[in-house]
Write an enzyme that holds these catalytic residues in place. Sequence first.
Site, PDB file in Angstrom:
ATOM      1  N   HIS A 121       5.472   2.956 -11.425  1.00 32.44           N
ATOM      2  CA  HIS A 121       4.441   2.308 -12.227  1.00 32.44           C
ATOM      3  C   HIS A 121       4.217   3.162 -13.469  1.00 32.44           C
ATOM      4  O   HIS A 121       4.448   4.365 -13.479  1.00 32.44           O
ATOM      5  CB  HIS A 121       3.162   2.231 -11.378  1.00 32.44           C
ATOM      6  CG  HIS A 121       2.028   1.469 -11.987  1.00 32.44           C
ATOM      7  ND1 HIS A 121       1.218   1.999 -12.970  1.00 32.44           N
ATOM      8  CD2 HIS A 121       1.548   0.226 -11.729  1.00 32.44           C
ATOM      9  CE1 HIS A 121       0.286   1.124 -13.290  1.00 32.44           C
ATOM     10  NE2 HIS A 121       0.460   0.034 -12.559  1.00 32.44           N
ATOM     11  N   ASP A 202       2.376   8.438  -5.292  1.00 29.37           N
ATOM     12  CA  ASP A 202       1.560   7.316  -5.751  1.00 29.37           C
ATOM     13  C   ASP A 202       1.487   6.313  -4.612  1.00 29.37           C
ATOM     14  O   ASP A 202       2.433   5.584  -4.345  1.00 29.37           O
ATOM     15  CB  ASP A 202       2.199   6.694  -6.995  1.00 29.37           C
ATOM     16  CG  ASP A 202       1.522   5.395  -7.430  1.00 29.37           C
ATOM     17  OD1 ASP A 202       0.546   4.965  -6.780  1.00 29.37           O
ATOM     18  OD2 ASP A 202       1.989   4.794  -8.423  1.00 29.37           O
ATOM     19  N   GLN A 205       0.304   1.082  -3.824  1.00 33.31           N
ATOM     20  CA  GLN A 205       0.793  -0.060  -3.052  1.00 33.31           C
ATOM     21  C   GLN A 205       1.025   0.304  -1.593  1.00 33.31           C
ATOM     22  O   GLN A 205       0.904  -0.547  -0.712  1.00 33.31           O
ATOM     23  CB  GLN A 205       2.092  -0.597  -3.663  1.00 33.31           C
ATOM     24  CG  GLN A 205       1.941  -1.191  -5.047  1.00 33.31           C
ATOM     25  CD  GLN A 205       0.991  -2.378  -5.064  1.00 33.31           C
ATOM     26  OE1 GLN A 205       0.890  -3.146  -4.116  1.00 33.31           O
ATOM     27  NE2 GLN A 205       0.262  -2.521  -6.165  1.00 33.31           N
ATOM     28  N   LYS A 228      -7.090  -1.650  -3.611  1.00 28.47           N
ATOM     29  CA  LYS A 228      -5.841  -2.090  -2.983  1.00 28.47           C
ATOM     30  C   LYS A 228      -5.988  -2.129  -1.462  1.00 28.47           C
ATOM     31  O   LYS A 228      -5.103  -2.627  -0.759  1.00 28.47           O
ATOM     32  CB  LYS A 228      -4.695  -1.144  -3.339  1.00 28.47           C
ATOM     33  CG  LYS A 228      -4.513  -0.867  -4.823  1.00 28.47           C
ATOM     34  CD  LYS A 228      -3.889  -2.022  -5.568  1.00 28.47           C
ATOM     35  CE  LYS A 228      -3.533  -1.579  -6.985  1.00 28.47           C
ATOM     36  NZ  LYS A 228      -2.878  -2.628  -7.763  1.00 28.47           N
ATOM     37  N   CYS A 366       3.536  -3.500 -15.125  1.00 26.85           N
ATOM     38  CA  CYS A 366       3.396  -2.076 -15.453  1.00 26.85           C
ATOM     39  C   CYS A 366       4.621  -1.283 -15.002  1.00 26.85           C
ATOM     40  O   CYS A 366       4.496  -0.157 -14.489  1.00 26.85           O
ATOM     41  CB  CYS A 366       2.123  -1.498 -14.824  1.00 26.85           C
ATOM     42  SG  CYS A 366       0.607  -2.180 -15.524  1.00 26.85           S
TER      43      CYS A 366
END
Length: 409
Positions: A121, A202, A205, A228, A366
Amino acid sequence: MSDFNAAAFRQHFPFFTEQPEWIYLDNAATTHKPAAVLDAVGLFYRQQNSNVHRGTHLLSETATNLYEDARTCVQKYLNAAESAEIIFTSGTTAALNQIAYGLMHSVLKAGDRVVISALEHHANIVSWQLHCQRFGVILDVIPLQGDAASGYQLDLNAYNKLLSLNPKVVSLTQVSNALGCILPLENMLLAAKACGAITVVDGAQGIAWQVPDMQTLAADFYCFSAHKLYGPTGLGVLYGKREWLEKLTPLLGGGEMIEHVSFARSRFNQLPARLEAGTPSIAAALGLAAAIRFISTFDAEQIKSYKRLLLKTFHDGIQHIPGINLLSAQQNNAGIVTLNVQGEHPADLALLLNEQRIAVRAGQHCAMPLFELLAVPGAVRFAFAPYNQLTEVEQCLNALTQAVEILAL
């Protein structure tokens, strides 16, 4: 067939009662909120509203206790060693920027290398780019291999060659927000640690797919956003091992992050305060704690199995629709499908689905560098959550069929 009761799960989300006409498949962008989260946020503002850490009155003490209880809730969810290793931010993007800024101003020096992947991302690309040129740090990218049919994946041979250059930092996504593919994080992080790298994940997700165990995952930092995981927007979590959090130069200054201030110099506070400048998003933190308590009452493996069922049903149905170009493979996927209609702009397909009250996202998600590598202008993304129904998948497939027919006219 999954044992997960999706209908019962869905009943916890007021949105679907108040907006029953919508089929919501934009879950990679943000998830809906269960009543428990809405109640926690509302209760705080109605009965407990006060600032934290500053007041001596009972309302402030109550708010402070609730806020720190939320931190402890996150700590236990991630199995972090202590609550001080949980830093609240405004989101994953802010967390990644704090890590990049903090390491660039304390640990990294000219000639050092940072490794990211082609699946990242923008938040895990730009946050490093902002500083690399200024400090003379080299940014390396793990390339892709494979195709849409077999599934795009990272070239691990190329990754090992990059590791042979002894990078100082390896920063990777847990799950691609654009393609849905799950990275083999455990092995990749162990390999990075073996060459002495600081490891960053990260989890924006990934948090809704697989909750990490910070006592076993070889990650020095892990970031995710509350929204999320069925929590409120405007709040993120930066987990870091204490030894590395203490090395970070704070990105923001002011408020509780200061122990002592003079016009000549300032001395920073202890963790976690030193990395939490200003008034925090208190209600959102309480909402995240409520979301964690809510989702923890369900079997995580059953949820995974059900999402795989939704994904399989969608993939099977797409095979019967002509002109669809899939970018996401079914295997090793966390529940995200990106596709295009041959020769058509993704926004046109998304608009046609919107007319049938199907919420999807169109664009480059993104992840512009990734779409440049794939040589496509963007894609339409369908992202599934456990409150989605099999009947909704069938409705979506029918709407896709109709949209393809309209675009072919």
